[in-house]
Design a protein around this motif. Structure first.
Motif, short mmCIF file in Angstrom:
data_model
loop_
_atom_site.label_atom_id
_atom_site.label_comp_id
_atom_site.label_asym_id
_atom_site.label_seq_id
_atom_site.Cartn_x
_atom_site.Cartn_y
_atom_site.Cartn_z
N ALA A 138 8.95 1.05 -8.97
CA ALA A 138 8.11 1.38 -7.81
C ALA A 138 8.21 2.86 -7.48
CB ALA A 138 8.53 0.53 -6.61
N MET A 139 9.43 3.41 -7.44
CA MET A 139 9.62 4.81 -7.12
C MET A 139 9.08 5.72 -8.22
SD MET A 139 13.33 4.88 -5.21
CE MET A 139 14.17 3.97 -6.49
N ASN A 140 9.32 5.35 -9.47
CA ASN A 140 8.86 6.17 -10.58
C ASN A 140 7.33 6.29 -10.59
OD1 ASN A 140 11.50 6.52 -11.39
ND2 ASN A 140 11.40 4.99 -13.01
N HIS A 141 6.65 5.18 -10.36
CA HIS A 141 5.19 5.21 -10.34
C HIS A 141 4.66 5.94 -9.11
CE1 HIS A 141 3.87 2.60 -13.78
NE2 HIS A 141 5.18 2.35 -13.77
N TYR A 142 5.33 5.77 -7.98
CA TYR A 142 4.92 6.48 -6.76
C TYR A 142 5.01 7.99 -6.96
CZ TYR A 142 5.00 8.08 -1.91
OH TYR A 142 4.74 8.75 -0.73
N THR A 143 6.12 8.44 -7.51
CA THR A 143 6.31 9.87 -7.71
C THR A 143 5.39 10.43 -8.81
OG1 THR A 143 8.17 9.47 -9.23
CG2 THR A 143 8.69 9.85 -6.90
N SER A 144 4.84 9.52 -9.64
CA SER A 144 3.90 9.95 -10.67
C SER A 144 2.47 9.97 -10.17
CB SER A 144 4.00 9.02 -11.89
OG SER A 144 5.29 9.10 -12.47
N GLY A 145 2.29 9.62 -8.89
CA GLY A 145 0.96 9.71 -8.30
C GLY A 145 0.30 8.38 -7.98
N SER A 146 0.95 7.26 -8.30
CA SER A 146 0.37 5.95 -7.99
C SER A 146 0.33 5.74 -6.48
CB SER A 146 1.18 4.83 -8.65
OG SER A 146 1.12 4.91 -10.05
N GLU A 147 -0.80 5.28 -5.98
CA GLU A 147 -0.96 5.06 -4.54
C GLU A 147 -0.51 3.64 -4.20
OE1 GLU A 147 -4.97 6.09 -3.58
OE2 GLU A 147 -4.59 8.24 -3.78
N ILE A 148 0.79 3.51 -3.98
CA ILE A 148 1.39 2.21 -3.69
C ILE A 148 2.28 2.34 -2.46
CG2 ILE A 148 1.38 1.51 -6.11
CD1 ILE A 148 4.44 2.16 -6.12
N ASN A 149 2.63 1.18 -1.89
CA ASN A 149 3.57 1.14 -0.78
C ASN A 149 4.53 -0.03 -0.93
OD1 ASN A 149 1.04 2.46 1.06
ND2 ASN A 149 3.09 3.25 1.42
N ALA B 64 15.16 -5.80 -5.38
CA ALA B 64 13.74 -6.10 -5.52
C ALA B 64 13.04 -5.67 -4.23
CB ALA B 64 13.51 -7.58 -5.78
N VAL B 65 11.86 -5.13 -4.37
CA VAL B 65 11.03 -4.76 -3.22
C VAL B 65 9.66 -5.38 -3.38
CG1 VAL B 65 12.23 -2.62 -2.65
CG2 VAL B 65 10.40 -2.58 -4.35
N PHE B 66 8.99 -5.60 -2.26
CA PHE B 66 7.63 -6.14 -2.30
C PHE B 66 6.65 -4.99 -2.20
CE2 PHE B 66 3.86 -8.50 -1.55
CZ PHE B 66 4.11 -9.80 -2.00
N VAL B 67 5.80 -4.86 -3.23
CA VAL B 67 4.92 -3.71 -3.36
C VAL B 67 3.46 -4.15 -3.36
CG1 VAL B 67 4.26 -1.80 -4.89
CG2 VAL B 67 6.66 -2.46 -4.67
N VAL C 116 9.15 -6.34 -7.42
CA VAL C 116 9.47 -5.49 -8.57
C VAL C 116 10.74 -4.73 -8.21
CG1 VAL C 116 8.13 -3.50 -7.77
CG2 VAL C 116 8.47 -3.85 -10.22
N GLY C 117 11.44 -4.22 -9.20
CA GLY C 117 12.62 -3.41 -8.93
C GLY C 117 12.24 -2.09 -8.27
N PRO C 118 13.12 -1.50 -7.47
CA PRO C 118 12.80 -0.23 -6.80
C PRO C 118 12.60 0.92 -7.77
CG PRO C 118 15.12 -0.77 -6.53
CD PRO C 118 14.47 -1.98 -7.12
#
Length: 344
Positions: A99-110, A229-232, A94-96
């Protein structure tokens, strides 16, 4: 028109799949490998590692016999992240930005690996009269989504270097969104004046003659350093089944190595897969041109991601100043590729 209709039907189809669900989350408490695993990616040239892994069955080589590996294709980062959160996919490219937007919104992803860097091009309609970035004042530009990776790259550069902002914040440029595969027709119809375009669609526009390069990849903000693209995967999967995550990342690393060692075969795989998914074929010259703007790598620079996230905050795409210190988990790409024979 037929190609546009096909792509529209594709989008509706993948969104229907996302709504239906049907995949397990792979996070069994005993750390065993589930019988079915689903990997997601986009039909973009930056996601060739996903296409190669699918074509060469590289993920399955790392799993026990009988494990089924499925693939789900996404038109945008939002639908990908929704599927990941719902456990419909174990992970993917997925694009960074999403990934960053969802992470900063509280999604527990890496982010567990990189996918590629480069590939974003800022283009203008051939008859737009735009000769310099300053000429974009009062013009309409298009990006895949509000706040997506390519949008942030474009708006960062316009704001920092030319003091231009979008109408989202009361600025001089009108912003609309749309799928990159439609940008050529948008230029032909005169509906937009400029676009921030991911490959291979920038090269399609060049070949068709409907648009011109205003700012090429090396000069675009974060153009050659930011992961395209990053692998999440989910934090839940990492916590409960790190062995599965390692095997998935091993397959991704093998796919990336294959691209580096077999570029011509990888181009053929990408071309055929993009046509299969979108209904839009790409010429060899388009693929060649796009390839020159992209670097395929599984390495990921967390410092660049933080700088990019800071730009998203400054552009008001994010409400709070982001802290991405725990977003990247590089431990899986630092491990050696698993011996496929030992897993079977």
């Amino acid at each position: 028109m037929k190609k546009s209709l096909l792509f529209t039907m594709f989008i509706a189809f993948v969104l229907l799949l996302a709504a239906c669900g049907g995949s397990n989350d792979g996070a069994s408490s005993d750390g065993s490998i589930p019988e079915e695993i689903t990997i997601g990616y986009f039909p973009n040239i930056n996601h060739v590692a996903g296409m190669v892994a699918e074509e060469k069955d590289l993920y399955a080589q790392n799993f026990p016999d009988g494990t089924t590996v499925n693939y789900q294709y996404f038109p945008d980062g939002s639908s990908f992240m929704t599927a990941l959160a719902a456990g419909e996919i174990e992970g993917g490219l997925v694009g960074p930005g999403p990934a960053m937007n969802h992470y900063t919104s509280g999604s527990e992803i890496n982010v567990v690996a990189g996918g590629s860097t480069g590939g974003t091009v800022i283009m203008t309609r051939a008859d737009s009269g735009i000769e310099t970035p300053e000429d974009l004042a009062g013009k309409t530009f298009i990006s895949p989504r509000v706040g997506c990776t390519h949008d942030v790259q474009f708006e960062t550069q316009m704001n920092e270097e030319y003091n231009l902002t979008s109408d989202r914040t009361g600025g001089e440029m009108k912003h609309v969104t749309g799928e990159p595969a439609t940008y050529h027709s948008m230029f032909v119809s005169g509906k937009v004046d400029a676009a921030t375009v991911p490959e291979p669609w920038a090269s399609v526009i060049e070949e068709e003659g409907s648009g011109e390069v205003l700012i090429d990849t090396p000069e675009v903000a974060y153009g050659e350093t930011l992961p395209a693209a990053v692998f999440v995967t989910s934090q839940n999967l990492i916590d409960n089944n790190p062995e599965l995550v390692q095997k998935i990342v091993d397959g991704h690393k093998q796919a990336t190595d294959f691209i580096e060692q077999n570029p011509e075969e990888s181009k053929i795989i990408a071309s055929e897969k993009i046509e299969e998914i979108t209904g839009q074929g790409l010429s060899a010259s388009v693929i060649d041109r796009a390839w020159e703007r992209i670097n395929f790598t599984y390495e990921v620079d967390s410092k660049v991601l933080q700088e990019f996230a800071d730009s998203s905050f400054e552009l008001e795409f994010l409400k709070d100043k982001p802290d991405l210190s725990n977003l990247v988990d590089a431990s899986f790409i630092e491990s050696k590729v698993a011996d496929a024979s030992a897993s079977n």
